[in-house]
Design an enzyme around this catalytic site. Structure first.
Site, mmCIF file in Angstrom:
data_model
loop_
_atom_site.group_PDB
_atom_site.id
_atom_site.type_symbol
_atom_site.label_atom_id
_atom_site.label_comp_id
_atom_site.label_asym_id
_atom_site.label_seq_id
_atom_site.Cartn_x
_atom_site.Cartn_y
_atom_site.Cartn_z
ATOM 1 C CE1 TYR A 1 -4.362 -2.491 5.098
ATOM 2 C CE2 TYR A 1 -3.939 -0.147 4.827
ATOM 3 C CZ TYR A 1 -4.092 -1.401 4.283
ATOM 4 O OH TYR A 1 -3.949 -1.575 2.932
ATOM 5 C CB SER B 1 -0.856 -0.014 1.275
ATOM 6 O OG SER B 1 -1.472 1.226 1.464
ATOM 7 C CE LYS C 1 -1.693 -4.502 3.220
ATOM 8 N NZ LYS C 1 -1.868 -5.841 2.635
HETATM 9 C C1 WQD Z 1 -10.267 9.327 0.181
HETATM 10 C C2 WQD Z 1 -10.618 10.791 0.409
HETATM 11 C C3 WQD Z 1 -11.154 11.354 2.691
HETATM 12 C C4 WQD Z 1 -14.793 9.020 3.077
HETATM 13 C C5 WQD Z 1 -7.328 4.553 2.468
HETATM 14 C C6 WQD Z 1 -6.205 3.919 3.246
HETATM 15 C C7 WQD Z 1 -5.131 3.433 2.306
HETATM 16 C C8 WQD Z 1 -5.715 2.507 1.289
HETATM 17 C C9 WQD Z 1 -6.885 3.120 0.586
HETATM 18 C C10 WQD Z 1 -6.261 0.164 1.487
HETATM 19 C C11 WQD Z 1 -9.997 11.349 1.686
HETATM 20 C C12 WQD Z 1 -12.350 11.537 1.786
HETATM 21 C C13 WQD Z 1 -13.647 9.596 2.556
HETATM 22 C C14 WQD Z 1 -15.914 9.862 3.400
HETATM 23 C C15 WQD Z 1 -14.637 11.775 2.641
HETATM 24 N N1 WQD Z 1 -6.143 1.317 1.964
HETATM 25 N N2 WQD Z 1 -13.567 10.951 2.355
HETATM 26 N N3 WQD Z 1 -15.768 11.207 3.164
HETATM 27 O O1 WQD Z 1 -7.857 7.564 3.202
HETATM 28 O O2 WQD Z 1 -6.909 7.988 0.889
HETATM 29 O O3 WQD Z 1 -6.842 5.707 1.811
HETATM 30 O O4 WQD Z 1 -7.818 3.631 1.506
HETATM 31 O O5 WQD Z 1 -6.709 -0.798 1.802
HETATM 32 O O6 WQD Z 1 -4.143 2.808 3.047
HETATM 33 O O7 WQD Z 1 -5.657 4.857 4.133
HETATM 34 O O8 WQD Z 1 -9.004 6.630 1.119
HETATM 35 O O9 WQD Z 1 -11.336 6.447 0.338
HETATM 36 O O10 WQD Z 1 -10.894 6.618 2.819
HETATM 37 O O11 WQD Z 1 -10.533 8.614 1.368
HETATM 38 O O12 WQD Z 1 -14.592 12.991 2.474
HETATM 39 O O13 WQD Z 1 -16.922 9.407 3.887
HETATM 40 O O14 WQD Z 1 -12.038 10.874 0.592
HETATM 41 O O15 WQD Z 1 -11.066 12.393 3.622
HETATM 42 O O16 WQD Z 1 -9.626 12.657 1.415
HETATM 43 P P1 WQD Z 1 -7.625 7.098 1.832
HETATM 44 P P2 WQD Z 1 -10.517 7.011 1.432
#
Ligand code: WQD
Length: 343
Positions: free
Chosen positions: A152, A127, A156
């Site tokens: 988490y 990741s 990795k």
């Molecule tokens: C993306 C953007 C949120 C939800 C995570 C893990 C990473 C990988 C992928 C794998 C951010 C915004 C989100 C919501 C929002 N993991 N958001 N409202 O945090 O980049 O990565 O997933 O298994 O290790 O950390 O992805 O999709 O959670 O968020 O505004 O309800 O969407 O703040 O900017 P992230 P995400």
């Protein structure tokens, strides 16, 4: 030629899409999965899409003895692609021991048994979390590895270190670690996709569930970041593109083309999209108005993450082909299918 591949976590989100690509590239797939965050129904869906059978073994990789038994049955495999892991960031913060125990015992037992039984190729599902809060953008494989922001992510990072130490001492063992950015989207058949248990943490499933009425409103976590429109920017990548990269990595290992015992590649598109851009793409594609509100920042979010993709292109001959609209369109098709047909 024997083309059997063991896919751990092969019924999960990325694992199931990779299983399909493997079959479509004439590999025989053996799936190891404990069904902790996946459904056995996915087997039938994969078989419908591909027209081929897969071998399924229900196994908890934390159990060393059982893992050894299953690997013994399939020691003629050419390689292991290791997806099996827990992946919910906020759950890992609440229950770190569970995450370390699950993700680390699984990789330790997998490496131990596959090596002992003579399966010398390994692909690891890593990741972008290993870059922590990045010091510079775009993120290349040479960026400094930092303490990930969650347990988490740390599993990795530690897993990559385990693989590194293991390949150093066993010159006949080869590994490739693939660092995913933000995988979204679904298979274009609409038959498989992401199926988060409970309330989704990630943006895309939260958007599609809000639009289908399962969630009332999407909360956009902050619009005061130093980015193009104030909302965080991420490198979203279509899960089918991601799955295809695994075939390229596997081929490189099988053909003995790797230049180092452990090679590491970023898998992203190189393009960054903001949360509002993803919402706009969704509204355009679905023709719906999404119910959302801007709220305060979510702890642990960084303003901007996107990858350099040159290395994967140069060495694997892979680059992402599908754009944001295709990612969103396929995710929405999947959401509608499984809501309407109770998949
Ligand atoms: C993306 C953007 C949120 C939800 C995570 C893990 C990473 C990988 C992928 C794998 C951010 C915004 C989100 C919501 C929002 N993991 N958001 N409202 O945090 O980049 O990565 O997933 O298994 O290790 O950390 O992805 O999709 O959670 O968020 O505004 O309800 O969407 O703040 O900017 P992230 P995400």
């Amino acid at each position: 030629m024997n083309k059997k591949i063991i896919v751990t976590g092969g019924l999960g989100y990325i694992g199931s899409h990779t299983t399909i690509e493997l079959i479509q590239n004439n590999f025989q797939v053996v799936v190891f999965d404990d069904l902790s965050n996946s459904s056995q129904k996915t087997i039938a869906r994969i078989e419908t899409i591909t027209g081929e059978k897969i071998i399924f073994e229900k196994v908890d990789l934390k159990n060393e003895i059982r893992t050894g038994q299953e690997f013994s049955k399939h020691k003629d495999a050419l390689a292991v692609i290791h997806f099996a892991a827990h992946k919910a960031v906020n759950e890992s913060v609440k229950n770190p021991l569970n995450y370390y125990q699950n993700n680390l015992f699984a990789i330790l037992n997998t490496l131990k048994w596959q090596y002992e039984l003579g399966i010398k190729n390994f692909i690891f599902s890593s990741s972008a979390a290993v870059y922590g809060s990045p010091e510079s953008l775009p993120i290349s494989e040479n960026n400094k590895i930092q303490r990930p922001l969650s347990p988490y992510g740390n599993t990795k990072k530690i897993s990559e270190e385990i693989i590194e130490d293991f390949t150093k001492i066993n010159s006949d063992f080869s590994a490739i670690s693939l660092r995913y950015f933000n995988p979204i989207g679904a298979h274009d058949s609409g038959k498989i996709g992401e199926l988060p248990k409970g309330i989704p943490n990630n943006l895309m499933p939260y958007i599609t569930q809000t639009a289908s009425g399962v969630r009332e409103k999407l909360k956009v976590f902050g619009n005061d970041y130093p980015t193009k429109d104030g909302t965080p920017v991420r490198d979203y990548i279509h899960v089918v593109d991601l799955a295809k990269a695994h075939i390229k990595a596997l081929t490189r290992l099988i053909e003995n083309k790797q230049e180092k015992p452990l090679e590491i590649y970023n898998l992203g598109t190189g393009n960054g999209f903001s949360v509002l851009e993803v919402i706009k793409s969704f509204e355009r594609i679905s023709g719906l108005k999404l119910n959302y509100e801007i709220v305060t920042r979510r702890e642990g979010d960084v303003p901007e993450l996107f990858a350099t993709t040159d290395l994967a292109f140069k060495k694997l001959g892979w680059k992402a082909e599908l754009g944001l609209d295709e990612m969103v369109k396929s995710a929405w098709k999947w959401e509608q299918n499984y809501r309407n047909h109770n998949i």
